[in-house]
Write a protein that holds these residues in place. Sequence first.
Motif, short mmCIF file in Angstrom:
data_model
loop_
_atom_site.label_atom_id
_atom_site.label_comp_id
_atom_site.label_asym_id
_atom_site.label_seq_id
_atom_site.Cartn_x
_atom_site.Cartn_y
_atom_site.Cartn_z
N PRO A 126 0.84 -1.20 0.00
CA PRO A 126 0.00 0.00 0.00
C PRO A 126 0.88 1.25 0.00
O PRO A 126 1.98 1.25 0.56
N LEU A 127 0.40 2.30 -0.64
CA LEU A 127 1.20 3.53 -0.75
C LEU A 127 1.55 4.10 0.62
O LEU A 127 2.58 4.74 0.79
N MET A 205 5.26 17.05 -3.82
CA MET A 205 3.88 17.50 -3.67
C MET A 205 3.07 16.47 -2.90
O MET A 205 2.23 16.83 -2.06
N ARG A 206 3.30 15.21 -3.15
CA ARG A 206 2.59 14.17 -2.42
C ARG A 206 2.93 14.23 -0.93
O ARG A 206 2.09 13.98 -0.07
N LYS A 207 4.17 14.58 -0.61
CA LYS A 207 4.60 14.68 0.79
C LYS A 207 4.23 16.02 1.42
O LYS A 207 4.56 16.27 2.58
N HIS A 286 -10.83 19.93 -3.32
CA HIS A 286 -10.47 18.98 -2.26
C HIS A 286 -9.19 19.45 -1.58
O HIS A 286 -8.38 20.17 -2.17
N GLY A 287 -9.01 19.00 -0.36
CA GLY A 287 -7.79 19.31 0.37
C GLY A 287 -6.65 18.38 0.00
O GLY A 287 -6.79 17.51 -0.88
N GLN A 292 -3.28 12.11 -2.15
CA GLN A 292 -2.84 10.73 -1.90
C GLN A 292 -3.48 9.77 -2.91
O GLN A 292 -2.79 8.98 -3.53
N SER A 293 -4.80 9.89 -3.09
CA SER A 293 -5.48 9.01 -4.04
C SER A 293 -5.09 9.35 -5.48
O SER A 293 -4.91 8.47 -6.32
N PHE A 294 -4.95 10.63 -5.76
CA PHE A 294 -4.53 11.09 -7.08
C PHE A 294 -3.13 10.56 -7.42
O PHE A 294 -2.87 10.04 -8.50
N PHE A 295 -2.23 10.65 -6.45
CA PHE A 295 -0.86 10.17 -6.65
C PHE A 295 -0.86 8.66 -6.82
O PHE A 295 -0.10 8.12 -7.63
#
Length: 300
Positions: A126-127, A205-207, A286-287, A292-295
């Motif tokens: 899992p990511l 950006m994900r972080k 969205h915030g 997270q889901s997009f990445f």
Amino acid sequence: MQMTKLGATVRQIRQNKGLTLAAVADSQITESFLSKFERGVTDISVTKFLHLLDRILTTPEEFFYLHGNVPLPQPARGDGYQTRAVLMHRLLPSGASEQMAAERYRTAPTLLNALTWRVQQMQQAPLTQIGQGRFSAEAVHYLYRVDDWGEFELYLFTFFALDMHLADERRLFKVALNRSQKYSTFRGAPLLRFDITHNQLFIEMRKQAYPVAKSDLTIYAALLEDRPNAQHEIYYRFIQAWWLYRTNQQTAAANAAATTVQLAAALRLHHLAQFAQDTLTAVATHGPEYDQSFFELLIE
């Protein structure tokens, strides 16, 4: 072409990567033969030579650059270049499983077998479990050890950067940028520096490391100024709009998003235009938890 004159460069690359004669040898090239070739004692066919380049994790264009900035001869097989897709195929053989990769590594604990196993583990994890250094230890150790990165090492960094500890990830990103400069003139990898920077920006950006991402956007912009590229210009603008939304600059972000979509559409990159419009619309409403889901979708 006198193949025996190339043996010393083969040895230089092999030793730089920390590969032993035994690690390179296989059913086509024995340890004894490889040792003799490196010392200039024996010759080698073109077909076997190209296979040897695969075994030492390099490419024809890269090899001849290291050999003395010699222009690449006409490729004898396909395009002959290392790409991220080729490297992924190398580390994820068709039909392989995580269990098979683990068993292969236990039986023969070579670098490639270790990396294959870790890539398989990352693919299935899992990511939320990625980013703690659990899967990247061997890759990090290897990258710190290699003196002069080649295309293999640069693509390897982009694979494992997502899992690296922050200090390693950012230090090795700087190394990757520095050591990828020579590839801007390579026919086989003209966009490699763009790809490395683009990959790094998505990770930051994900972080939610927005100050770091701002710095990386400046690097991306400088690369585009030096070597314009339409697709990467759109990606740059997309990430800039994403960053503006996440740093509460809504008006500037909306303008940047609209410009990104318009540019992609004008260049008839319709799939990219649709991706930018759909994703940035969701980012605007969205915030950061959406990222997270997009990445995760991008990784898949």
